[in-house]
Scaffold this motif. Sequence first.
Motif, PDB file in Angstrom:
ATOM      1  N   CYS A  34       0.849  -1.190   0.000  1.00 24.56           N
ATOM      2  CA  CYS A  34       0.000   0.000   0.000  1.00 24.56           C
ATOM      3  C   CYS A  34       0.886   1.243   0.000  1.00 24.56           C
ATOM      4  CB  CYS A  34      -0.901  -0.004   1.231  1.00 24.56           C
ATOM      5  SG  CYS A  34      -1.884   1.501   1.412  1.00 24.56           S
ATOM      6  N   PRO A  35       0.639   2.188  -0.913  1.00 23.01           N
ATOM      7  CA  PRO A  35       1.441   3.407  -0.937  1.00 23.01           C
ATOM      8  C   PRO A  35       1.134   4.361   0.214  1.00 23.01           C
ATOM      9  CG  PRO A  35      -0.289   3.560  -2.558  1.00 23.01           C
ATOM     10  CD  PRO A  35      -0.353   2.166  -1.989  1.00 23.01           C
ATOM     11  N   ASP A  36       0.015   4.143   0.899  1.00 24.74           N
ATOM     12  CA  ASP A  36      -0.371   5.038   1.985  1.00 24.74           C
ATOM     13  C   ASP A  36       0.189   4.614   3.336  1.00 24.74           C
ATOM     14  OD1 ASP A  36      -1.881   6.726   0.286  1.00 24.74           O
ATOM     15  OD2 ASP A  36      -3.553   5.325   0.376  1.00 24.74           O
ATOM     16  N   CYS A  37       0.050   3.319   3.672  1.00 25.10           N
ATOM     17  CA  CYS A  37       0.467   2.885   5.009  1.00 25.10           C
ATOM     18  C   CYS A  37       1.600   1.862   4.997  1.00 25.10           C
ATOM     19  CB  CYS A  37      -0.726   2.308   5.775  1.00 25.10           C
ATOM     20  SG  CYS A  37      -1.290   0.693   5.180  1.00 25.10           S
ATOM     21  N   ARG A  58      -9.644  -1.505  -1.732  1.00 27.17           N
ATOM     22  CA  ARG A  58      -9.079  -0.644  -0.694  1.00 27.17           C
ATOM     23  C   ARG A  58      -8.233  -1.463   0.259  1.00 27.17           C
ATOM     24  NH1 ARG A  58     -10.969   4.399   0.260  1.00 27.17           N
ATOM     25  NH2 ARG A  58     -12.590   5.145  -1.114  1.00 27.17           N
ATOM     26  N   CYS A  59      -7.210  -0.843   0.807  1.00 34.19           N
ATOM     27  CA  CYS A  59      -6.311  -1.479   1.773  1.00 34.19           C
ATOM     28  C   CYS A  59      -7.113  -1.939   2.988  1.00 34.19           C
ATOM     29  CB  CYS A  59      -5.231  -0.480   2.185  1.00 34.19           C
ATOM     30  SG  CYS A  59      -4.106  -1.090   3.466  1.00 34.19           S
ATOM     31  N   CYS A  62      -5.575   0.591   6.142  1.00 32.39           N
ATOM     32  CA  CYS A  62      -5.830   2.039   6.202  1.00 32.39           C
ATOM     33  C   CYS A  62      -7.010   2.495   5.352  1.00 32.39           C
ATOM     34  CB  CYS A  62      -4.577   2.804   5.805  1.00 32.39           C
ATOM     35  SG  CYS A  62      -4.216   2.765   4.029  1.00 32.39           S
ATOM     36  N   ASP A  63      -7.599   1.590   4.563  1.00 35.08           N
ATOM     37  CA  ASP A  63      -8.736   1.884   3.695  1.00 35.08           C
ATOM     38  C   ASP A  63      -8.365   2.764   2.505  1.00 35.08           C
ATOM     39  OD1 ASP A  63     -11.404   1.051   3.376  1.00 35.08           O
ATOM     40  OD2 ASP A  63     -12.148   3.020   3.969  1.00 35.08           O
ATOM     41  N   GLY A  64      -7.076   2.935   2.227  1.00 38.43           N
ATOM     42  CA  GLY A  64      -6.640   3.700   1.060  1.00 38.43           C
ATOM     43  C   GLY A  64      -6.954   2.964  -0.232  1.00 38.43           C
ATOM     44  N   GLN A  66      -6.445   1.218  -3.550  1.00 43.91           N
ATOM     45  CA  GLN A  66      -5.327   0.488  -4.148  1.00 43.91           C
ATOM     46  C   GLN A  66      -5.479   0.351  -5.662  1.00 43.91           C
ATOM     47  OE1 GLN A  66      -2.722  -0.623  -1.899  1.00 43.91           O
ATOM     48  NE2 GLN A  66      -3.980   0.915  -0.907  1.00 43.91           N
ATOM     49  N   ARG A  81      -2.674   2.024  -7.692  1.00 44.28           N
ATOM     50  CA  ARG A  81      -1.788   2.735  -6.777  1.00 44.28           C
ATOM     51  C   ARG A  81      -0.910   1.755  -6.015  1.00 44.28           C
ATOM     52  NH1 ARG A  81      -3.737   5.484  -2.637  1.00 44.28           N
ATOM     53  NH2 ARG A  81      -1.930   6.818  -2.679  1.00 44.28           N
TER      54      ARG A  81
END
Length: 92
Positions: A34-37, A58-59, A62-64, A66, A81
């Motif tokens: 995941c690029p966010d978390c 979504r991750c 973190c729910d980002g 993907q 992503r």
Amino acid sequence: MEATNAELTLDGNAVAGTLVEVFGDDLTAATGTCPDCGNHAALATCRAYTHAPGIVLRCSVCDGVQLRLARTPTGWRYEARVRIEGRFPASG
């Protein structure tokens, strides 16, 4: 996650057939970051939302977002992503 969203949520395995159609391989077992978390897990662990004009993965941490997929009159469009490790489609 809100209760209303929980009813619409599937796991990443629910879109295995679509991933084969778009990418030529079942990527649910592919490991991504995941690029966010920074969560490092199989795409099958993502939360899949399929009750919209497109599909969103979504991750699970973190729910980002993907991966977004949408069918258009001329084919599939996607925005990825998540960084997927390994090669695909699998070569025989």
